[in-house]
Design an enzyme around this catalytic site. Structure first.
Site, PDB file in Angstrom:
ATOM      1  N   GLY A   1       0.812  -1.221   0.000  1.00 53.47           N
ATOM      2  CA  GLY A   1       0.000   0.000   0.000  1.00 53.47           C
ATOM      3  C   GLY A   1       0.845   1.270   0.000  1.00 53.47           C
ATOM      4  O   GLY A   1       2.072   1.230  -0.152  1.00 53.47           O
TER       5      GLY A   1
ATOM      6  N   SER B   1      -3.555   6.223  14.356  1.00 52.26           N
ATOM      7  CA  SER B   1      -3.945   7.458  13.678  1.00 52.26           C
ATOM      8  C   SER B   1      -4.242   8.535  14.712  1.00 52.26           C
ATOM      9  O   SER B   1      -4.701   8.240  15.824  1.00 52.26           O
ATOM     10  CB  SER B   1      -5.211   7.185  12.862  1.00 52.26           C
ATOM     11  OG  SER B   1      -5.832   8.384  12.479  1.00 52.26           O
ATOM     12  N   ALA B   2      -4.043   9.768  14.315  1.00 54.89           N
ATOM     13  CA  ALA B   2      -4.410  10.895  15.174  1.00 54.89           C
ATOM     14  C   ALA B   2      -5.900  10.900  15.483  1.00 54.89           C
ATOM     15  O   ALA B   2      -6.335  11.565  16.427  1.00 54.89           O
ATOM     16  CB  ALA B   2      -4.027  12.204  14.492  1.00 54.89           C
TER      17      ALA B   2
ATOM     18  N   TYR C   1     -14.051   3.256  11.551  1.00 54.61           N
ATOM     19  CA  TYR C   1     -12.616   3.190  11.227  1.00 54.61           C
ATOM     20  C   TYR C   1     -11.781   3.645  12.428  1.00 54.61           C
ATOM     21  O   TYR C   1     -10.865   2.959  12.874  1.00 54.61           O
ATOM     22  CB  TYR C   1     -12.293   4.061   9.998  1.00 54.61           C
ATOM     23  CG  TYR C   1     -10.811   4.333   9.853  1.00 54.61           C
ATOM     24  CD1 TYR C   1      -9.953   3.344   9.406  1.00 54.61           C
ATOM     25  CD2 TYR C   1     -10.264   5.572  10.210  1.00 54.61           C
ATOM     26  CE1 TYR C   1      -8.585   3.576   9.310  1.00 54.61           C
ATOM     27  CE2 TYR C   1      -8.909   5.815  10.116  1.00 54.61           C
ATOM     28  CZ  TYR C   1      -8.068   4.811   9.660  1.00 54.61           C
ATOM     29  OH  TYR C   1      -6.717   5.055   9.588  1.00 54.61           O
TER      30      TYR C   1
ATOM     31  N   LYS D   1      -8.999   1.654  15.258  1.00 51.65           N
ATOM     32  CA  LYS D   1      -7.650   2.075  15.690  1.00 51.65           C
ATOM     33  C   LYS D   1      -7.595   2.173  17.215  1.00 51.65           C
ATOM     34  O   LYS D   1      -6.633   1.724  17.846  1.00 51.65           O
ATOM     35  CB  LYS D   1      -7.278   3.423  15.058  1.00 51.65           C
ATOM     36  CG  LYS D   1      -7.150   3.398  13.550  1.00 51.65           C
ATOM     37  CD  LYS D   1      -6.025   2.491  13.084  1.00 51.65           C
ATOM     38  CE  LYS D   1      -5.925   2.422  11.575  1.00 51.65           C
ATOM     39  NZ  LYS D   1      -5.046   1.328  11.119  1.00 51.65           N
TER      40      LYS D   1
HETATM   41  P1  NAD Z   1      -3.343   1.448   1.875  1.00 50.09           P
HETATM   42  O1  NAD Z   1      -4.743   1.013   1.664  1.00 50.09           O
HETATM   43  O2  NAD Z   1      -2.619   2.059   0.733  1.00 50.09           O
HETATM   44  O3  NAD Z   1      -2.477   0.211   2.422  1.00 50.09           O
HETATM   45  C1  NAD Z   1      -3.027  -0.802   3.207  1.00 50.09           C
HETATM   46  C2  NAD Z   1      -2.655  -2.125   2.562  1.00 50.09           C
HETATM   47  O4  NAD Z   1      -3.185  -3.192   3.357  1.00 50.09           O
HETATM   48  C3  NAD Z   1      -3.224  -2.295   1.158  1.00 50.09           C
HETATM   49  O5  NAD Z   1      -2.191  -2.662   0.257  1.00 50.09           O
HETATM   50  C4  NAD Z   1      -4.268  -3.395   1.310  1.00 50.09           C
HETATM   51  O6  NAD Z   1      -4.373  -4.180   0.132  1.00 50.09           O
HETATM   52  C5  NAD Z   1      -3.725  -4.165   2.493  1.00 50.09           C
HETATM   53  N1  NAD Z   1      -4.735  -4.901   3.267  1.00 50.09           N
HETATM   54  C6  NAD Z   1      -5.929  -4.438   3.728  1.00 50.09           C
HETATM   55  N2  NAD Z   1      -6.561  -5.404   4.394  1.00 50.09           N
HETATM   56  C7  NAD Z   1      -5.748  -6.496   4.375  1.00 50.09           C
HETATM   57  C8  NAD Z   1      -5.853  -7.803   4.891  1.00 50.09           C
HETATM   58  N3  NAD Z   1      -6.941  -8.221   5.555  1.00 50.09           N
HETATM   59  N4  NAD Z   1      -4.833  -8.683   4.696  1.00 50.09           N
HETATM   60  C9  NAD Z   1      -3.736  -8.292   4.001  1.00 50.09           C
HETATM   61  N5  NAD Z   1      -3.582  -7.063   3.478  1.00 50.09           N
HETATM   62  C10 NAD Z   1      -4.584  -6.178   3.656  1.00 50.09           C
HETATM   63  O7  NAD Z   1      -3.326   2.431   3.130  1.00 50.09           O
HETATM   64  P2  NAD Z   1      -2.155   3.355   3.696  1.00 50.09           P
HETATM   65  O8  NAD Z   1      -2.539   4.765   3.478  1.00 50.09           O
HETATM   66  O9  NAD Z   1      -0.838   2.866   3.226  1.00 50.09           O
HETATM   67  O10 NAD Z   1      -2.345   3.073   5.248  1.00 50.09           O
HETATM   68  C11 NAD Z   1      -1.594   2.073   5.924  1.00 50.09           C
HETATM   69  C12 NAD Z   1      -2.080   1.977   7.346  1.00 50.09           C
HETATM   70  O11 NAD Z   1      -1.941   3.258   7.969  1.00 50.09           O
HETATM   71  C13 NAD Z   1      -3.543   1.595   7.495  1.00 50.09           C
HETATM   72  O12 NAD Z   1      -3.681   0.742   8.615  1.00 50.09           O
HETATM   73  C14 NAD Z   1      -4.229   2.912   7.743  1.00 50.09           C
HETATM   74  O13 NAD Z   1      -5.416   2.772   8.462  1.00 50.09           O
HETATM   75  C15 NAD Z   1      -3.178   3.657   8.548  1.00 50.09           C
HETATM   76  N6  NAD Z   1      -3.321   5.114   8.477  1.00 50.09           N
HETATM   77  C16 NAD Z   1      -3.339   5.737   7.262  1.00 50.09           C
HETATM   78  C17 NAD Z   1      -3.519   7.125   7.197  1.00 50.09           C
HETATM   79  C18 NAD Z   1      -3.585   7.826   5.868  1.00 50.09           C
HETATM   80  O14 NAD Z   1      -4.035   8.979   5.836  1.00 50.09           O
HETATM   81  N7  NAD Z   1      -3.120   7.231   4.764  1.00 50.09           N
HETATM   82  C19 NAD Z   1      -3.659   7.880   8.380  1.00 50.09           C
HETATM   83  C20 NAD Z   1      -3.604   7.215   9.606  1.00 50.09           C
HETATM   84  C21 NAD Z   1      -3.429   5.819   9.639  1.00 50.09           C
HETATM   85  N1  UFG Z   2     -11.072  18.585   2.672  1.00 47.48           N
HETATM   86  C1  UFG Z   2     -11.696  19.435   1.792  1.00 47.48           C
HETATM   87  N2  UFG Z   2     -12.105  18.941   0.590  1.00 47.48           N
HETATM   88  C2  UFG Z   2     -11.905  17.643   0.225  1.00 47.48           C
HETATM   89  C3  UFG Z   2     -11.253  16.770   1.136  1.00 47.48           C
HETATM   90  C4  UFG Z   2     -10.861  17.283   2.348  1.00 47.48           C
HETATM   91  O1  UFG Z   2     -11.891  20.612   2.090  1.00 47.48           O
HETATM   92  O2  UFG Z   2     -12.315  17.251  -0.893  1.00 47.48           O
HETATM   93  C5  UFG Z   2     -10.597  19.128   3.957  1.00 47.48           C
HETATM   94  C6  UFG Z   2     -11.210  18.456   5.167  1.00 47.48           C
HETATM   95  O3  UFG Z   2     -12.425  19.077   5.510  1.00 47.48           O
HETATM   96  C7  UFG Z   2     -10.110  18.645   6.214  1.00 47.48           C
HETATM   97  C8  UFG Z   2      -8.825  18.595   5.383  1.00 47.48           C
HETATM   98  O4  UFG Z   2      -9.210  18.864   4.044  1.00 47.48           O
HETATM   99  O5  UFG Z   2     -10.190  19.924   6.790  1.00 47.48           O
HETATM  100  C9  UFG Z   2      -8.132  17.230   5.426  1.00 47.48           C
HETATM  101  O6  UFG Z   2      -9.064  16.216   5.068  1.00 47.48           O
HETATM  102  P1  UFG Z   2      -8.600  14.727   4.721  1.00 47.48           P
HETATM  103  O7  UFG Z   2      -9.829  13.954   4.344  1.00 47.48           O
HETATM  104  O8  UFG Z   2      -7.484  14.746   3.757  1.00 47.48           O
HETATM  105  O9  UFG Z   2      -7.988  14.195   6.108  1.00 47.48           O
HETATM  106  P2  UFG Z   2      -8.656  14.106   7.548  1.00 47.48           P
HETATM  107  O10 UFG Z   2      -7.852  14.966   8.445  1.00 47.48           O
HETATM  108  O11 UFG Z   2     -10.111  14.296   7.518  1.00 47.48           O
HETATM  109  O12 UFG Z   2      -8.452  12.544   7.875  1.00 47.48           O
HETATM  110  C10 UFG Z   2      -7.167  11.960   7.887  1.00 47.48           C
HETATM  111  C11 UFG Z   2      -7.240  10.507   7.431  1.00 47.48           C
HETATM  112  C12 UFG Z   2      -8.008   9.679   8.410  1.00 47.48           C
HETATM  113  C13 UFG Z   2      -7.456   9.853   9.774  1.00 47.48           C
HETATM  114  C14 UFG Z   2      -7.386  11.311  10.156  1.00 47.48           C
HETATM  115  C15 UFG Z   2      -6.649  11.442  11.455  1.00 47.48           C
HETATM  116  O13 UFG Z   2      -7.858  10.410   6.171  1.00 47.48           O
HETATM  117  O14 UFG Z   2      -7.844   8.320   8.061  1.00 47.48           O
HETATM  118  O15 UFG Z   2      -6.641  12.028   9.165  1.00 47.48           O
HETATM  119  O16 UFG Z   2      -6.634  12.728  11.909  1.00 47.48           O
HETATM  120  F1  UFG Z   2      -8.247   9.201  10.670  1.00 47.48           F
END
Ligand code: NAD
Ligand code: UFG
Length: 336
Positions: free
Chosen positions: A10, A124-125, A149, A153
């Site tokens: 991912g 996650s935050a 979601y 976490k």
């Molecule tokens: P992503 O979806 O790109 O990566 C997650 C990967 O896990 C994917 O490749 C998916 O195919 C794999 N996966 C999902 N379920 C699975 C399962 N049951 N078995 C095996 N593989 C599985 O997401 P990412 O952005 O790289 O996020 C990675 C982690 O960080 C996640 O746990 C996500 O919740 C956490 N996280 C992400 C963000 C963000 O904004 N990207 C913020 C906070 C936390």
């Molecule tokens: N936003 C817009 N337009 C859009 C998308 C987002 O204005 O089309 C704004 C949102 O309202 C927010 C900011 O951009 O103010 C960031 O939004 P994101 O959706 O990019 O991110 P979030 O902070 O809402 O959420 C992210 C991750 C979640 C995680 C969270 C933790 O996506 O998985 O941070 O703080 F849980």
């Protein structure tokens, strides 16, 4: 000895694989390709110049996991695998609890059987909920999350903390990410969302390239410097480097530790739009739209614990984040 990376195909996982390989670690990767494509890991191999074993496996498949632990000497697991779409989790709570919580329990059971008791977990935050003021500190109360979601976490953090209490050999580093954006400087790997992006940065870059018409800015009446929501955007390569430090820390320090990975600086939606336009010289048309349900005004980290325990601080700034996102978007208009 190797580090197992779940969800390593991912967005954050693939960047972390590169940093681990560059730092000289051996890795084994598993993913079920639910939200990723094999091409990502092919490019990780190309960029790192290194080979590593990969297993197409689901973290809920105990037999599949046992085979991996039998075939390799795994000293720690970095656990990225999970579903991550906030809105989807409201529609499909059972799928989220099954995959994220159930999958993590199965993984932990197999780890325990194999005698591997170190996990770095992608938290996650969002676990700070709606009521804590920024800068957010690890000592603040967690909970009060508003969607399934986020609850997964929060629950997994609790499971890992309880496990560490039950058996002092366990180590759990709970990495609380703020808002990861950006891409590898090569432009070869980056975020490849399915369908219309939910998150701000991939939305901006798809507007810039013309795939989407305009950005909706969700609310301009928040109590922030320009009325739009403020977040702590962190470059995915900095985040990946934080995992290298965290897993090295986990080798030496048993017990559970929650650690923020953020920059400590908040940028508003319009700050990010303006930075993207200025750095890349492309227009990002937008309209002001109503607030999005569940959003808070401001969320940024106090990153001092990561500095103190891991000797890690973010090095790349918002211009790097915008430049690298755009390079990835331009070079890969349709993703992988
Ligand atoms: P992503 O979806 O790109 O990566 C997650 C990967 O896990 C994917 O490749 C998916 O195919 C794999 N996966 C999902 N379920 C699975 C399962 N049951 N078995 C095996 N593989 C599985 O997401 P990412 O952005 O790289 O996020 C990675 C982690 O960080 C996640 O746990 C996500 O919740 C956490 N996280 C992400 C963000 C963000 O904004 N990207 C913020 C906070 C936390
Ligand atoms: N936003 C817009 N337009 C859009 C998308 C987002 O204005 O089309 C704004 C949102 O309202 C927010 C900011 O951009 O103010 C960031 O939004 P994101 O959706 O990019 O991110 P979030 O902070 O809402 O959420 C992210 C991750 C979640 C995680 C969270 C933790 O996506 O998985 O941070 O703080 F849980």
């Amino acid at each position: 000895m190797a580090i197992l990376i779940t969800g390593g195909c991912g967005y954050i996982g693939s960047h972390t694989c590169i940093e681990l390989l560059d730092a000289g670690h051996d890795i084994v990767v598993l993913d079920n390709y639910y939200n990723s494509k094999p091409e990502a890991l092919r490019r990780v191999k190309e960029l790192s110049g290194k080979e590593f074993p990969f297993y197409e496996c689901d973290i809920r498949d105990a037999e599949g996991l046992r085979k991996i632990f039998a075939a390799h000497s795994i000293e720690a697991v970095i656990h990225f695998a999970g579903l991550k779409a906030v809105g989807e989790s409201v529609q499909k709570p059972l799928e989220y609890f099954d995959n994220n919580v159930g999958g993590t329990i199965t993984l932990l059971e197999v780890m325990r059987e194999a005698g591997c008791k170190r996990m770095v977990f992608s938290s996650s935050a969002t676990v700070y909920g709606m009521n804590n003021p920024s800068p957010l500190k690890e000592t603040m109360p967690t909970g009060g999350v508003t969607n399934p979601y986020g609850r997964t976490k929060f629950m997994i953090e609790g499971i890992l903390e309880d496990l560490c209490v039950s058996d002092p050999e366990w180590t759990a580093v709970l990495l609380r990410y703020f808002n990861p954006i950006g891409a590898h400087a090569s432009g070869r790997i980056g975020e490849d969302p399915n369908g219309i992006p939910n998150n701000l940065m991939p939305y901006i870059s798809q507007v810039a390239i013309g795939k989407l018409q305009k950005l909706s800015v969700f609310g301009n009446d928040y109590d922030t410097h320009d009325g739009t929501g403020v977040r702590d955007y962190i470059h995915v390569v900095d985040l990946a480097k934080g995992h290298v430090k965290a897993v090295e820390y986990a080798m030496k320090h048993p017990g559970a530790e929650a650690i923020n990975l953020g920059t400590g600086t908040g940028y508003s939606v319009l700050d990010l739009v303006n930075a993207f336009q200025n750095v890349n010289g492309v227009p990002v048309p937008y309209v002001i739209a109503p607030r999005r349900a569940g959003d808070i005004a401001t969320c940024y980290a106090d990153p001092s614990k990561a500095k103190e325990l891991l000797n890690w601080t973010a090095e790349l700034d918002v211009n790097d984040m915008c430049r690298d996102t755009w390079r990835w978007q331009k070079q890969n208009p349709n993703g992988f």
